[in-house]
Every structure is written in structure tokens, then in C-alpha cells.
Enzyme design. Structure first.
Site, mmCIF file in Angstrom:
data_model
loop_
_atom_site.group_PDB
_atom_site.id
_atom_site.type_symbol
_atom_site.label_atom_id
_atom_site.label_comp_id
_atom_site.label_asym_id
_atom_site.label_seq_id
_atom_site.Cartn_x
_atom_site.Cartn_y
_atom_site.Cartn_z
ATOM 1 N N LYS A 7 11.878 5.469 -6.188
ATOM 2 C CA LYS A 7 11.233 5.924 -4.941
ATOM 3 C C LYS A 7 10.887 4.728 -4.044
ATOM 4 C CE LYS A 7 6.672 6.857 -5.063
ATOM 5 N NZ LYS A 7 5.949 6.028 -4.075
ATOM 6 N N ASN A 8 10.287 3.706 -4.646
ATOM 7 C CA ASN A 8 9.799 2.597 -3.827
ATOM 8 C C ASN A 8 10.896 1.630 -3.383
ATOM 9 O OD1 ASN A 8 7.314 3.729 -3.942
ATOM 10 N ND2 ASN A 8 6.457 2.288 -5.434
ATOM 11 N N ARG B 202 1.789 7.007 3.216
ATOM 12 C CA ARG B 202 1.491 5.684 3.769
ATOM 13 C C ARG B 202 2.748 4.861 4.017
ATOM 14 N NH1 ARG B 202 -3.227 3.509 3.476
ATOM 15 N NH2 ARG B 202 -2.201 1.494 3.515
ATOM 16 N N CYS C 114 -6.872 5.473 1.172
ATOM 17 C CA CYS C 114 -6.306 6.521 0.323
ATOM 18 C C CYS C 114 -7.022 6.512 -1.009
ATOM 19 C CB CYS C 114 -4.810 6.339 0.152
ATOM 20 S SG CYS C 114 -4.393 5.035 -0.968
ATOM 21 N N ARG D 177 -6.588 -0.154 1.397
ATOM 22 C CA ARG D 177 -5.198 -0.446 1.730
ATOM 23 C C ARG D 177 -4.960 -0.775 3.203
ATOM 24 N NH1 ARG D 177 -1.379 3.638 -1.508
ATOM 25 N NH2 ARG D 177 0.125 1.942 -1.349
ATOM 26 N N PRO D 178 -5.511 -1.901 3.659
ATOM 27 C CA PRO D 178 -5.288 -2.300 5.059
ATOM 28 C C PRO D 178 -3.829 -2.687 5.303
ATOM 29 C CG PRO D 178 -6.388 -4.044 3.839
ATOM 30 C CD PRO D 178 -6.286 -2.875 2.900
ATOM 31 N N LEU E 189 -1.754 -7.493 7.178
ATOM 32 C CA LEU E 189 -0.721 -8.512 6.928
ATOM 33 C C LEU E 189 0.630 -8.115 7.540
ATOM 34 C CD1 LEU E 189 -1.723 -9.367 3.245
ATOM 35 C CD2 LEU E 189 -2.375 -10.563 5.337
ATOM 36 N N ASP F 130 1.265 0.251 -10.969
ATOM 37 C CA ASP F 130 1.760 1.627 -11.030
ATOM 38 C C ASP F 130 1.945 2.135 -12.460
ATOM 39 O OD1 ASP F 130 1.747 1.738 -8.293
ATOM 40 O OD2 ASP F 130 3.897 1.444 -8.044
ATOM 41 N N LEU G 29 -5.117 -5.172 -8.381
ATOM 42 C CA LEU G 29 -4.520 -5.038 -7.053
ATOM 43 C C LEU G 29 -5.277 -4.107 -6.121
ATOM 44 C CD1 LEU G 29 -2.180 -6.552 -8.402
ATOM 45 C CD2 LEU G 29 -0.658 -5.186 -7.026
ATOM 46 N N ARG H 107 5.535 13.982 -5.468
ATOM 47 C CA ARG H 107 5.854 12.891 -4.544
ATOM 48 C C ARG H 107 6.770 11.856 -5.188
ATOM 49 N NH1 ARG H 107 0.920 10.132 -1.965
ATOM 50 N NH2 ARG H 107 2.720 9.071 -1.092
HETATM 51 N N1 EPU Z 1 -3.041 -5.570 1.379
HETATM 52 C C1 EPU Z 1 -3.829 -6.113 2.366
HETATM 53 N N2 EPU Z 1 -3.316 -6.156 3.632
HETATM 54 C C2 EPU Z 1 -2.084 -5.689 3.946
HETATM 55 C C3 EPU Z 1 -1.292 -5.138 2.922
HETATM 56 C C4 EPU Z 1 -1.801 -5.090 1.642
HETATM 57 O O1 EPU Z 1 -4.957 -6.548 2.124
HETATM 58 O O2 EPU Z 1 -1.694 -5.768 5.111
HETATM 59 C C5 EPU Z 1 -3.568 -5.505 -0.003
HETATM 60 C C6 EPU Z 1 -3.722 -4.070 -0.504
HETATM 61 O O3 EPU Z 1 -4.912 -3.469 -0.064
HETATM 62 C C7 EPU Z 1 -3.660 -4.267 -2.000
HETATM 63 C C8 EPU Z 1 -2.658 -5.425 -2.159
HETATM 64 O O4 EPU Z 1 -2.614 -6.067 -0.885
HETATM 65 O O5 EPU Z 1 -4.905 -4.669 -2.478
HETATM 66 C C9 EPU Z 1 -1.260 -5.020 -2.550
HETATM 67 O O6 EPU Z 1 -0.829 -3.940 -1.752
HETATM 68 P P1 EPU Z 1 0.684 -3.758 -1.285
HETATM 69 O O7 EPU Z 1 0.753 -3.928 0.185
HETATM 70 O O8 EPU Z 1 1.589 -4.585 -2.113
HETATM 71 O O9 EPU Z 1 0.917 -2.224 -1.607
HETATM 72 P P2 EPU Z 1 1.882 -1.264 -0.814
HETATM 73 O O10 EPU Z 1 3.020 -2.028 -0.285
HETATM 74 O O11 EPU Z 1 1.094 -0.420 0.121
HETATM 75 C C10 EPU Z 1 3.485 -0.683 -2.805
HETATM 76 C C11 EPU Z 1 3.927 0.553 -3.517
HETATM 77 C C12 EPU Z 1 2.766 1.096 -4.358
HETATM 78 C C13 EPU Z 1 2.349 0.011 -5.359
HETATM 79 C C14 EPU Z 1 2.000 -1.283 -4.609
HETATM 80 C C15 EPU Z 1 1.709 -2.442 -5.528
HETATM 81 C C16 EPU Z 1 5.596 1.436 -2.025
HETATM 82 C C17 EPU Z 1 5.999 2.485 -1.057
HETATM 83 N N3 EPU Z 1 4.364 1.530 -2.545
HETATM 84 O O12 EPU Z 1 2.387 -0.310 -1.972
HETATM 85 O O13 EPU Z 1 3.262 2.212 -5.063
HETATM 86 O O14 EPU Z 1 1.243 0.441 -6.091
HETATM 87 O O15 EPU Z 1 3.090 -1.676 -3.758
HETATM 88 O O16 EPU Z 1 2.775 -2.693 -6.364
HETATM 89 O O17 EPU Z 1 6.372 0.551 -2.348
HETATM 90 C C18 EPU Z 1 3.168 4.350 -6.078
HETATM 91 O O18 EPU Z 1 4.415 4.355 -6.111
HETATM 92 O O19 EPU Z 1 2.472 5.211 -6.671
HETATM 93 C C19 EPU Z 1 2.477 3.315 -5.309
HETATM 94 C C20 EPU Z 1 1.198 3.428 -4.942
#
Ligand code: EPU
Length: 421
Positions: free
Chosen positions: A22-23, A93, A117, A122-123, A126, A308, A330, A400
Site C-alpha cells: 500500500k505504502n 492523509r 489522526c 503528524r504535521p 517538513l 507499522d 516515531l 484501508r
Molecule cells: N513529521 C514531522 N513533520 C513532517 C512530517 C513528519 O514532524 O512534515 C514527523 C511525524 O509526525 C512522525 C515522524 O515525522 O513523528 C515520521 O512520520 P512520517 O512523515 O515518516 O510518516 P508518514 O510519511 O506520514 C508513512 C506511512 C505510515 C508509517 C510512517 C512511518 C505512508 C502512506 N504512510 O507515514 O504508514 O507509519 O510512514 O513509517 O507511507 C500505515 O500504513 O498504517 C501507516 C501509518
């Protein structure tokens, strides 16, 4: 709303074929925005998040043909809108992934702010910072991110303050079409990010450092890219989830059509608990353990133990003999499954983001509620070993990300049915 009824304790046997990731599929769907002509994805997981992303592309004006459950052909030349509305972003998201490619292609886009969420705030600061560094002018108005880059994006040097998966993907997608060279530092190394880079490289984009935390990307200066059909990599989290199912009932099962080197951290942890695994490149067989030893784990970015898979291992820890410790690093709120596992009789205490799980507990079936995708799968895992009937509510979370879950569980010998509330 549907719920799952599971009769425990279950005994599992057999093999399960693993879906496409999925990801990995989500950023590849976003990649279609910067493609010229038809864009084909195979091994596409047939799950709700993918349907939602396709709907989003449709709302932007793209057309797509779902050739089969696991294949889609997308044409984004007809995109006329550059706005991802709240209605769709709030349900998923990962919609934020259209930000980079829409901006890179059209010089303008609007994407609803995703908000918090179930697993944390989850800001997306970045993502925004990276695109600003490439010359975008970004404002937040009425809950929307408005991004403008009238003369196109320009290559830049960007260091991520924190490793972010979709943030890295957005920057990579934008850099691929930018003018000049982008250097990205502290980039996520998840296999899903790697596949995105590899597909861009196959389409002719010069990318150095694929698979490392430093990328150098020479953009196409706005020129759309041509892609051969792309096969989505296997879903390492779905594979890990099924391995945990075999582990909790201590039965021999196999996961197939996987990429086993993506599961190293999961394999290591299962071995630490006492399981013997036969690992081939594309399959893993989990053999019964004599005894399940307690373990400790801390989640981290790839190649560390994936967040995950944290909830699923917590379910497994209830059957280990002794106290296991799980620390979530995380996300700030990703222990929501604890209270539901406690309803099944698990002995868990938490302090901050660490959970101590005392085993072995005799779990007893009851009603439990899914809170997010991976927490839900932990409840299924626990229900397999719980005595009596468990009913897992709010399973739309599972839809999902887990394809044909009931069918796959039945194939492994589980007595399970999907019921209406
Ligand atoms: N973060 C920030 N600022 C940003 C982006 C992220 O502070 O601009 C923080 C987040 O709040 C978190 C950390 O950085 O504390 C890591 O978050 P990341 O951005 O890596 O998460 P994501 O990209 O939103 C993806 C997966 C998630 C998985 C995470 C971590 C996808 C679509 N989603 O989320 O998958 O948990 O990486 O590996 O790729 C799931 O599949 O159930 C799922 C939640």
C-alpha cells in the site's frame, strides 16, 4: 458498519500470498501526475486507500481504467484541477502526496491540511519546508495549503530535520521535474521510497544515492516523464502481520511473493523470540517455537523495526513467557491498542510511549474496537489465540490496508466471518 467475528483459539496452517505494498503504491499513484501518456501499475493492492487515491486523481481530472482488481492504467494528461479537497484528504492523509507533483507540473496547487489522526499530530511542516526551498511560495489559508511556483521549481539543497517517509517522497517527486539539481539529506530509506526513486531512474531521471539517506536528483526542467508498466513491490507490513499470526498460535505458516530482505528487522525479532524461519528471497516459512521468549523492541526508521509492526508484536508479546518491552519512537500516540488488548485480558502497563507486556496471559474473546489500521490487525492477531468468540468492530480501518483479509484468514484455517453491526 461491519465487524469481524473470530473464533479462538485458532490453529493456522498453509501459505498466504502477499499483496503489493500500500505504502509503495500510494506514491507511485502520485507519480502518475508527472507522467506523459499512459501509466500502468500492476500488483496494486485492492484496498480502500488505493481506491481513495484513484478517486482523488479522478477529481483532479485524470482518467483511469481499473483493468483488474490489481491493475490500473492512469492517464493524467486531462488533469484540470489542482485542488485536493478536505473531503478526500480527511479520509486519507497520504493525499498529501499530490502536493509535490501537482506543484512541479502546474506551478500551482491547493491541498487541504490533513490535521491530526489517531496515532499523533503528524504535521507536514517538513513537506512544506522542502518545497519552499525549491522556490515555492506557500501559504496556509482556510485550512488549505496553497503552493505557487509560477516559474517552476528549482533544485535546492534540503536537509530534513527529521526522517519523513511521505515528506521525502513529496520532495523526490518535486525534484524530478524541477530545474537543476536537488540534494536531499536525511532522506527516508524505506523500500517504498527506494522503489519511487528506482522508477524515476528507469524513466531517465538522474538520481544518485538511491537507498541511502543522501540523494542527488537532476530534474527534467518541467518535462513530463515516460514510464514502462510498474510492478508494486510486496507489502512487508502485510507479510509481517501474517507471520505474527502464525507466531501467536505457534503454528507453521508461509508468506509468499514477498521480498524477504525488506523484512530483516521483523525476522530478527521473531528469531529472538525463539522461532526458526526458513527464509528465501521471495518467501518465508515460520516454524513452531519450543518456547516463546520475551523481547524488547524500539521502533525506528528503516532498516530499524517498523512502527507499522509495533502493535502486532505487542499482541504476540502477550504469549511470551516473561515481560516484554515495546517503545514507540516515531509517533506520540501509537499505543491506542493497549486498552483494547487489555479488554482481551492482556497484562500491559504503559509509561509514556513504552509498554511493558507481562506474559503469558490467557486471552479471552470479547468485543474490541479498531482504532487505526495496524492497531486493528493487532486485535485480529490477539483474537486468534483468545478463548471463545471475539468481535473486532470498526474494521473499515482494516479495509484501508489489508486485501481480502477474511478470505486469507480462512485459507489459513481461521474460523472468521464478516458481519453487519
Ligand atoms: N513529521 C514531522 N513533520 C513532517 C512530517 C513528519 O514532524 O512534515 C514527523 C511525524 O509526525 C512522525 C515522524 O515525522 O513523528 C515520521 O512520520 P512520517 O512523515 O515518516 O510518516 P508518514 O510519511 O506520514 C508513512 C506511512 C505510515 C508509517 C510512517 C512511518 C505512508 C502512506 N504512510 O507515514 O504508514 O507509519 O510512514 O513509517 O507511507 C500505515 O500504513 O498504517 C501507516 C501509518
Amino acid at each position: 458498519m461491519d465487524y469481524l467475528k473470530i473464533q479462538g483459539p485458532a490453529h493456522l496452517s498453509g501459505k498466504v500470498k502477499i499483496q503489493g505494498a500500500k505504502n509503495a503504491a500510494l506514491p507511485l499513484l502520485a507519480l502518475s501526475i508527472i507522467a506523459r501518456g499512459k501509466f500502468t501499475l500492476t500488483n496494486l493492492p485492492d484496498v480502500a486507500d488505493i481506491a481513495t487515491f484513484l478517486k482523488l486523481l479522478g477529481e483532479l481530472g485524470a482518467t483511469y481504467d481499473k483493468k483488474a482488481a490489481n491493475e490500473v492504467v492512469i492517464d493524467t494528461k486531462s488533469i484540470t484541477h489542482q485542488k485536493a479537497t478536505y473531503d478526500i484528504v480527511r479520509t486519507m492523509r497520504a493525499s498529501i502526496l499530490v502536493l509535490g507533483p501537482l506543484l512541479a507540473r502546474f506551478g500551482y496547487c491547493e491541498v487541504s491540511l490533513p490535521g491530526g489522526c489517531a496515532i499523533g499530530a503528524r504535521p507536514i511542516n517538513l513537506h512544506i519546508k522542502a518545497l519552499e526551498a525549491m522556490g515555492a511560495n506557500i501559504t496556509i489559508e482556510e485550512g488549505y495549503i496553497r503552493a505557487v511556483a509560477e516559474d517552476g521549481l528549482v533544485g535546492a539543497n534540503i536537509t530534513f530535520d527529521k526522517i519523513t517517509v511521505t515528506g521525502s517522497e513529496n520532495a523526490i517527486l518535486a525534484a524530478a521535474l524541477a530545474k537543476g539539481t536537488t540534494h536531499l539529506y536525511n532522506v527516508a530509506k524505506e523500500p517504498e521510497v527506494v522503489q519511487l526513486c528506482e522508477e524515476l531512474a528507469k524513466a531517465g531521471v538522474m538520481i544518485k544515492g538511491i537507498g541511502t539517506s543522501m540523494l542527488e536528483i537532476s530534474g527534467s526542467e518541467g518535462e513530463l516523464l515516460e514510464f514502462a508498466p510498474i510492478r508494486v513491490i510486496p507489502d512487508r507490513i502485510e507479510a509481517g502481520t501474517y507471520l505474527c499470526m502464525g507466531a501467536i498460535t505457534n503454528d507453521e505458516i508461509s508468506v509468499e511473493d514477498i521480498c524477504s530482505h525488506h523484512l530483516s528487522a521483523i525476522i530478527d525479532k521473531l528469531e529472538e523470540i525463539g522461532f526458526v524461519l526458513s527464509v528465501n528471497e521471495t518467501s518465508i516459512t515460520l516454524h513452531r517455537a519450543k518456547e516463546l521468549a520475551p523481547f524488547s523492541l524500539t521502533t525506528g526508521e528503516y532498516p530499524a523495526f517498523p512502527t507499522d509492526m509495533q502493535a502486532q508484536f505487542m499482541a504476540l508479546a502477550t504469549q511470551c513467557n516473561g515481560t516484554s518491552s515495546i517503545e514507540e519512537k516515531l509517533f506520540e500516540n501509537r499505543l491506542m491498542h493497549v486498552s483494547e488488548l487489555q479488554r482481551l485480558n492482556a497484562n500491559i502497563t504503559t509509561s509514556g510511549n513504552t509498554a511493558l507486556i507481562k506474559g503469558k496471559s490467557e486471552l479471552v474473546g470479547t468485543d474490541v474496537m479498531a482504532t487505526d489500521l495496524r492497531a486493528s490487525s493487532a486485535l485480529i492477531i490477539a483474537a486468534l489465540i483468545a478463548r471463545g468468540e471475539s468481535r473486532v468492530h470498526r474494521i473499515y480501518h482494516l479495509d484501508r490496508g489489508y486485501e481480502r483479509l477474511v478470505e486469507k484468514l480462512r485459507g489459513l484455517g481461521v474460523e472468521v466471518s464478516r458481519e453487519r453491526e
